[in-house]
Design an enzyme around this catalytic site. Sequence first.
Site, PDB file in Angstrom:
ATOM      1  N   ASN A 243       0.856  -1.188   0.000  1.00 38.44           N
ATOM      2  CA  ASN A 243       0.000   0.000   0.000  1.00 38.44           C
ATOM      3  C   ASN A 243       0.897   1.245   0.000  1.00 38.44           C
ATOM      4  O   ASN A 243       1.696   1.446   0.917  1.00 38.44           O
ATOM      5  CB  ASN A 243      -0.893  -0.043   1.256  1.00 38.44           C
ATOM      6  CG  ASN A 243      -1.831   1.138   1.347  1.00 38.44           C
ATOM      7  OD1 ASN A 243      -1.425   2.270   1.117  1.00 38.44           O
ATOM      8  ND2 ASN A 243      -3.066   0.900   1.706  1.00 38.44           N
TER       9      ASN A 243
ATOM     10  N   GLU B  12     -11.224  -8.849   3.044  1.00 44.52           N
ATOM     11  CA  GLU B  12      -9.967  -8.528   3.721  1.00 44.52           C
ATOM     12  C   GLU B  12     -10.305  -8.393   5.194  1.00 44.52           C
ATOM     13  O   GLU B  12     -11.104  -7.523   5.577  1.00 44.52           O
ATOM     14  CB  GLU B  12      -9.364  -7.230   3.168  1.00 44.52           C
ATOM     15  CG  GLU B  12      -8.042  -6.896   3.864  1.00 44.52           C
ATOM     16  CD  GLU B  12      -7.285  -5.751   3.198  1.00 44.52           C
ATOM     17  OE1 GLU B  12      -7.291  -5.674   1.947  1.00 44.52           O
ATOM     18  OE2 GLU B  12      -6.711  -4.939   3.927  1.00 44.52           O
TER      19      GLU B  12
ATOM     20  N   ARG C 165      -9.178   8.244  -1.438  1.00 43.34           N
ATOM     21  CA  ARG C 165     -10.169   8.659  -0.442  1.00 43.34           C
ATOM     22  C   ARG C 165     -11.033   9.787  -0.987  1.00 43.34           C
ATOM     23  O   ARG C 165     -10.600  10.585  -1.817  1.00 43.34           O
ATOM     24  CB  ARG C 165      -9.456   9.170   0.832  1.00 43.34           C
ATOM     25  CG  ARG C 165      -8.734   8.105   1.621  1.00 43.34           C
ATOM     26  CD  ARG C 165      -8.127   8.750   2.863  1.00 43.34           C
ATOM     27  NE  ARG C 165      -9.165   9.412   3.624  1.00 43.34           N
ATOM     28  CZ  ARG C 165      -9.873   8.832   4.610  1.00 43.34           C
ATOM     29  NH1 ARG C 165      -9.608   7.599   4.978  1.00 43.34           N
ATOM     30  NH2 ARG C 165     -10.808   9.501   5.232  1.00 43.34           N
TER      31      ARG C 165
ATOM     32  N   HIS D 156      -5.424   3.788  -2.129  1.00 47.41           N
ATOM     33  CA  HIS D 156      -6.739   4.184  -1.624  1.00 47.41           C
ATOM     34  C   HIS D 156      -7.044   5.611  -2.081  1.00 47.41           C
ATOM     35  O   HIS D 156      -6.416   6.566  -1.616  1.00 47.41           O
ATOM     36  CB  HIS D 156      -6.738   4.100  -0.090  1.00 47.41           C
ATOM     37  CG  HIS D 156      -8.057   4.396   0.545  1.00 47.41           C
ATOM     38  ND1 HIS D 156      -8.240   4.349   1.907  1.00 47.41           N
ATOM     39  CD2 HIS D 156      -9.264   4.726   0.039  1.00 47.41           C
ATOM     40  CE1 HIS D 156      -9.498   4.646   2.198  1.00 47.41           C
ATOM     41  NE2 HIS D 156     -10.142   4.890   1.078  1.00 47.41           N
TER      42      HIS D 156
ATOM     43  N   GLU E 279      -8.573   0.676  -3.241  1.00 45.38           N
ATOM     44  CA  GLU E 279      -9.441   0.787  -2.055  1.00 45.38           C
ATOM     45  C   GLU E 279     -10.353   1.982  -2.257  1.00 45.38           C
ATOM     46  O   GLU E 279      -9.901   3.050  -2.683  1.00 45.38           O
ATOM     47  CB  GLU E 279      -8.602   1.009  -0.801  1.00 45.38           C
ATOM     48  CG  GLU E 279      -7.860  -0.213  -0.354  1.00 45.38           C
ATOM     49  CD  GLU E 279      -7.054   0.063   0.914  1.00 45.38           C
ATOM     50  OE1 GLU E 279      -7.190   1.150   1.514  1.00 45.38           O
ATOM     51  OE2 GLU E 279      -6.276  -0.803   1.284  1.00 45.38           O
TER      52      GLU E 279
ATOM     53  N   HIS F  96      -4.151  -4.062   7.796  1.00 47.69           N
ATOM     54  CA  HIS F  96      -4.228  -2.913   8.709  1.00 47.69           C
ATOM     55  C   HIS F  96      -3.421  -3.170   9.987  1.00 47.69           C
ATOM     56  O   HIS F  96      -3.721  -4.078  10.744  1.00 47.69           O
ATOM     57  CB  HIS F  96      -5.661  -2.517   9.086  1.00 47.69           C
ATOM     58  CG  HIS F  96      -5.707  -1.097   9.591  1.00 47.69           C
ATOM     59  ND1 HIS F  96      -5.819  -0.015   8.759  1.00 47.69           N
ATOM     60  CD2 HIS F  96      -5.550  -0.609  10.839  1.00 47.69           C
ATOM     61  CE1 HIS F  96      -5.760   1.092   9.474  1.00 47.69           C
ATOM     62  NE2 HIS F  96      -5.595   0.761  10.733  1.00 47.69           N
TER      63      HIS F  96
ATOM     64  N   HIS G 185       0.939   6.161   1.975  1.00 45.00           N
ATOM     65  CA  HIS G 185       1.664   7.085   2.845  1.00 45.00           C
ATOM     66  C   HIS G 185       2.861   7.741   2.177  1.00 45.00           C
ATOM     67  O   HIS G 185       3.390   8.731   2.696  1.00 45.00           O
ATOM     68  CB  HIS G 185       2.000   6.422   4.179  1.00 45.00           C
ATOM     69  CG  HIS G 185       0.756   6.155   4.963  1.00 45.00           C
ATOM     70  ND1 HIS G 185      -0.158   7.155   5.226  1.00 45.00           N
ATOM     71  CD2 HIS G 185       0.227   5.021   5.483  1.00 45.00           C
ATOM     72  CE1 HIS G 185      -1.183   6.640   5.892  1.00 45.00           C
ATOM     73  NE2 HIS G 185      -0.973   5.356   6.055  1.00 45.00           N
TER      74      HIS G 185
ATOM     75  N   ARG H  27      -7.000  12.900   0.716  1.00 45.64           N
ATOM     76  CA  ARG H  27      -5.987  13.222   1.724  1.00 45.64           C
ATOM     77  C   ARG H  27      -4.564  12.850   1.261  1.00 45.64           C
ATOM     78  O   ARG H  27      -3.608  13.505   1.580  1.00 45.64           O
ATOM     79  CB  ARG H  27      -6.379  12.459   2.978  1.00 45.64           C
ATOM     80  CG  ARG H  27      -5.445  12.443   4.090  1.00 45.64           C
ATOM     81  CD  ARG H  27      -5.911  11.513   5.188  1.00 45.64           C
ATOM     82  NE  ARG H  27      -7.249  11.793   5.682  1.00 45.64           N
ATOM     83  CZ  ARG H  27      -7.874  11.061   6.614  1.00 45.64           C
ATOM     84  NH1 ARG H  27      -7.269  10.010   7.133  1.00 45.64           N
ATOM     85  NH2 ARG H  27      -9.075  11.355   7.019  1.00 45.64           N
TER      86      ARG H  27
ATOM     87  N   THR I 246     -18.440  -2.504  14.574  1.00 52.17           N
ATOM     88  CA  THR I 246     -17.876  -2.356  15.921  1.00 52.17           C
ATOM     89  C   THR I 246     -16.358  -2.173  15.964  1.00 52.17           C
ATOM     90  O   THR I 246     -15.849  -1.258  16.579  1.00 52.17           O
ATOM     91  CB  THR I 246     -18.222  -3.607  16.772  1.00 52.17           C
ATOM     92  OG1 THR I 246     -19.347  -4.225  16.193  1.00 52.17           O
ATOM     93  CG2 THR I 246     -18.437  -3.244  18.203  1.00 52.17           C
TER      94      THR I 246
END
Length: 247
Positions: A7, A160, A54, A52, A79, A200, A10, A58, A110
Amino acid sequence: MILLGVNIDHCATVRQARYRGYDQTAVGPVEPDPVALAVRAEQAGADGITIHLREDRRHIQEHDVWRLKDVAKTRINLEMACTPAMIDFALKVKPHSVCVVPESREEISTEGGLDVVARKSQVKACVEAMKAAGIITSLFIDADDRQIEVSAESGAEWIELHTGAWANAWYGAGRGAELAKLKAGAERAHAAGLVVNAGHGINYDNVGEICSLPHVHELNIGHTIISRALTTGIEEAVREMKRRMNG
Ligand code: PXP
């Protein structure tokens, strides 16, 4: 052999910290470039690249996805949120797979995965649209029986498993219980005919334990690889992760 999806989000986070609003193709040092990093990650053995886009843009920008599409030699896993705009975008880009993730509080179950139980009809419509375009859908969910059951009913090919709660418990109490949940979830998803991925919070220290789970096909790992790449370079960061995953 468990596969590694790297990924690259970042890398774009660092770029955006300085160059928000700049055009990546403008003359000048708009750096670092996540797409250039992805190419080098592939050369070092990444089995796929995860990115990803978003809704708040971001980190990754649309042009990153298109530029990656032009140069990627492996598989692109996009993603995205389960929204009409992102579904349209994915249908234009045609990645190998999409991974549907929650972006707003209301979509989160949750522990933190996508609440496919609450969003069953939207998720099913997304899966159908992807399937018609030959794109695999992965659903980023908690290792919860009901989430797994509804994921299988939606027609998604992959899930996933969200490993965030387990990763957070790594240095404290409750890690064994979180691992047991992931193990049971992997068994259940596999029995329901789903391909099982995980991601993650996985890092160089904890990856071995995740690799002990049954039926894991691919891990999507970002932050720890990008962090290590700052000191070792992306090639060594990818190679070391693959060594730890598969011995
Ligand atoms: N998988 C999914 C669905 C994610 O949303 C993320 C985080 O962007 C990851 C994997 C990678 O997580 P990390 O950066 O903690 O390795």
